[in-house]
Design a protein around this motif. Structure first.
Motif: not given
Length: 157
Positions: A1-23
């Motif tokens: 398992m990669t570090l990205i998968n460990t830190l973001f087990p449900l994926g990272w895309q929705h975090y990026l989308l949320g941050g962009l939307t809030i910003g």
């Protein structure tokens, strides 16, 4: 398992989308109206409807409370849209006891008042407008969060 998968087990895309939307939301709020969208100000201006204490009756709260209530409603509706579209209608659950949530909420509220703003106000709006006090506030928030998380992990181990 990669570090990205460990830190973001449900994926990272929705975090990026949320941050962009809030910003984008706070940027548009500021660009079109000159308004800063920090949530602790929303809280304080909402209290100006029900509390006659001098702090809540300041002009900066009383004169902005109507648009801030609409702003808060948008945050709540945004969460509901997320829940019923992207989250499939499933409610989020926690194993944290209610008393700990209440104590944590009190401490966060006290910290927001003590720091003259909350994480959204300083972290999104303040850093976005290059305000040095907001940088110090965010560094303090993050250092405290790192220490608290590690202390809790250590105490539960």
């Amino acid at each position: 398992m990669t570090l990205i998968n460990t830190l973001f087990p449900l994926g990272w895309q929705h975090y990026l989308l949320g941050g962009l939307t809030i910003g984008a939301g706070v940027a548009l709020l500021y660009l079109f109206n000159g308004w800063v969208g920090g949530m602790s100000s929303v809280f304080s201006s909402s209290w100006s409807f029900v509390s006659k204490r001098a702090f809540f009756q300041q002009a900066r709260f009383v004169n902005t409370r109507n648009w801030r209530l609409v702003y808060a409603l948008g945050v709540v509706l945004g969460a509901l849209v997320w829940r019923f579209t992207l989250a499939g209608g499933e409610a989020q659950h926690t194993s944290v006891p209610a008393w700990q949530l209440l104590v944590g909420g009190f401490l966060v509220g006290y910290g927001a008042r003590l720091g003259n703003g909350c994480t959204s106000g300083h972290g999104i709006c303040g850093l976005g407008s290059l305000q040095l006090p907001s940088l110090f506030a965010v560094l303090t928030f993050m250092a405290t969060a790192f220490m608290t998380a590690n202390l809790m992990a250590w105490s539960l181990a």
